[in-house]
Design an enzyme around this catalytic site. Sequence first.
Site, mmCIF file in Angstrom:
data_model
loop_
_atom_site.group_PDB
_atom_site.id
_atom_site.type_symbol
_atom_site.label_atom_id
_atom_site.label_comp_id
_atom_site.label_asym_id
_atom_site.label_seq_id
_atom_site.Cartn_x
_atom_site.Cartn_y
_atom_site.Cartn_z
ATOM 1 N N TYR A 176 -19.543 -26.779 24.115
ATOM 2 C CA TYR A 176 -18.750 -26.659 25.336
ATOM 3 C C TYR A 176 -19.183 -27.705 26.357
ATOM 4 C CZ TYR A 176 -22.645 -24.178 27.639
ATOM 5 O OH TYR A 176 -23.860 -23.843 28.178
ATOM 6 N N CYS A 177 -18.222 -28.083 27.205
ATOM 7 C CA CYS A 177 -18.508 -28.963 28.339
ATOM 8 C C CYS A 177 -18.096 -28.226 29.604
ATOM 9 C CB CYS A 177 -17.873 -30.339 28.174
ATOM 10 S SG CYS A 177 -16.145 -30.353 27.672
ATOM 11 N N GLN A 178 -17.539 -28.929 30.590
ATOM 12 C CA GLN A 178 -17.358 -28.289 31.881
ATOM 13 C C GLN A 178 -16.101 -27.424 31.973
ATOM 14 O OE1 GLN A 178 -19.502 -27.964 34.349
ATOM 15 N NE2 GLN A 178 -17.974 -26.595 35.254
ATOM 16 N N CYS A 182 -11.908 -31.221 30.070
ATOM 17 C CA CYS A 182 -13.049 -32.074 29.730
ATOM 18 C C CYS A 182 -12.915 -32.529 28.278
ATOM 19 C CB CYS A 182 -14.355 -31.308 29.931
ATOM 20 S SG CYS A 182 -15.830 -32.240 29.488
ATOM 21 N N ILE A 206 -17.241 -24.102 30.197
ATOM 22 C CA ILE A 206 -18.016 -23.121 30.953
ATOM 23 C C ILE A 206 -17.245 -22.609 32.167
ATOM 24 C CG2 ILE A 206 -19.222 -24.734 32.476
ATOM 25 C CD1 ILE A 206 -21.768 -23.017 31.883
#
Length: 227
Positions: A176-178, A182, A206
């Site tokens: 996962y990223c932001q 993303c 997230i």
Amino acid sequence: MGEFIETEVYTQLARIGKALASPVRLRLLDLLENGESDVEGLVTASGVGLKNTSAQLQQLRGANLVTTRREGNRIIYRLAGPDVSRLLGSLQTCAEVRLADLRLAIDDLLGNSSELQPVTAEELRAHIDDPRILIIDVRSSEDYARGHVPSAISLPAAELRQKMDSIPRGVEVIAYCQGPYCVLSPDLVRLLRSHEIPARPLEGGITRWQREGGALQTGEGSAGAAS
């Protein structure tokens, strides 16, 4: 009198709509979901000029969508509350359903995400302690320290590309990223799959995890655990 009150009610509601009616302001709000920041940090992250960023932040502050605190000579901005994040999530969800042009723009940005079979926040919560799953936070180590999905390890995107061989086999990677737009985690999932490592992205990153009530851990305890 009744007509005036009704008009004033909608006038006040329209303040929120007006504050959101700007691509730059929406981008700044998305960035502030990553954590509080001063103007200079937002300028660097957004690529928008200092004067314009400051002006847009004042618009958001005027609608009470962001608040500030002082740290020495610096003014630190943050979202005014979790309700603002939920509002952004509802706006994005509605727009993605109603606007075909937005769906095309997302596909242009992220590629065909459906082929990656994203994991929902609800699914991840149900399997977060499963030893057959390795959760990787591909954001910066600083972002990870501010708050990450419980049991996730920190392996920033650039490091992950260099440490592909350190990923244990026999597990499924959830990266996962932001936020929902993303590109890091979809790109890295494709890279992992090209190395025959089962991998899926966390849908919405997230940001969506938090919007749906997911807990965060702070600190650097699990950073670099796959190295």
